[in-house]
Every structure is written in structure tokens, then in C-alpha cells.
Design a protein around this motif. Sequence first.
Motif, short mmCIF file in Angstrom:
data_model
loop_
_atom_site.label_atom_id
_atom_site.label_comp_id
_atom_site.label_asym_id
_atom_site.label_seq_id
_atom_site.Cartn_x
_atom_site.Cartn_y
_atom_site.Cartn_z
N LYS A 1 24.68 89.56 92.74
CA LYS A 1 25.94 89.57 93.63
C LYS A 1 26.05 91.19 93.98
O LYS A 1 26.37 91.32 95.11
CB LYS A 1 27.28 89.68 92.31
CG LYS A 1 27.45 88.25 91.84
CD LYS A 1 28.62 88.22 90.96
CE LYS A 1 28.76 87.05 90.17
NZ LYS A 1 29.58 87.20 88.92
N ILE B 1 32.47 95.07 91.19
CA ILE B 1 31.48 94.02 90.76
C ILE B 1 30.32 95.31 90.60
O ILE B 1 29.54 95.08 89.65
CB ILE B 1 31.06 93.23 91.77
CG1 ILE B 1 31.79 92.04 92.05
CG2 ILE B 1 29.49 92.67 91.78
CD1 ILE B 1 32.12 91.39 92.97
N ASP C 1 24.48 89.20 87.84
CA ASP C 1 25.36 90.42 88.42
C ASP C 1 24.57 91.14 89.27
O ASP C 1 24.79 91.63 90.44
CB ASP C 1 25.56 91.37 87.27
CG ASP C 1 26.78 90.92 86.27
OD1 ASP C 1 27.56 89.80 86.71
OD2 ASP C 1 27.14 91.30 85.24
#
Length: 123
Positions: free
Chosen positions: A24, A44, A21
Motif C-alpha cells: 500500500k 496508511i 501494508d
Amino acid sequence: MPLKIDKTVSKDAKTRTLLKDLLKVHQIHQAYLVRELTDADEQILEKSFNTTREMMPEIITKKIKFEDKKWDSLFNLVMAEQIAFAQILTDDNSNLNNYVQVKNQAQQAYALVEATINKIEND
């Protein structure tokens, strides 16, 4: 991102998910320099924020474990980048000097993350 984050990185699935994560989010940071955030970007960011908040007790007590120091280093850099970037997004920009300083910190963290990713890929 071509980094392979599997059980050789960390035996803990939550730790691997958090690192994925954060990577990202790292990509979104660079995109933010050239375009506005999209709804997908914001989702996100929110997911990463929630995962980070949920795992904060483990992060603070340094219970997040990786199998190699290079992954520890990468994790620490993307955490620093996320914190600096979050400050940019949440700051009301009334203090321009603070904004510029935090933005520079985020950019420095980004550069260090990129260098670490390149080093890991070349190992």
C-alpha cells in the motif's frame, strides 16, 4: 493491487500483513509524485511504519519467512523503497544533493518493485 497474499506466501499472518501494508505504501509513493499526500495516505504510512517498527527485531534477524524467494525479493525491495521514501519525507531538504540521491534511490526501488510484481503476476 491484484497480488494474492495468502498462506501460500507466508504462514505467518503478521508477515503477510506487513507485506500488504508495504505494498500500500508502494502505491502511495507513486501517487506522491503527482499529488500531495492525503490524510488517508498519511494514516496508511503511519500504520505501516508502526508495523515495521514493531517487527524490526524479526526483520533484522531475518526471521521474516516467505515460502518462495520471489516473495523474499519483493519484501526486501519494498522495505528499501519505504526506507528511502521515509528519508525524503523526514529530510529537511537542506542538503539538496542528498535529497536528490535518496529520491533517485526511492524511484529505482519503485521500478524494481513494479518489475517484481509483474513477474509474480505472470508466473
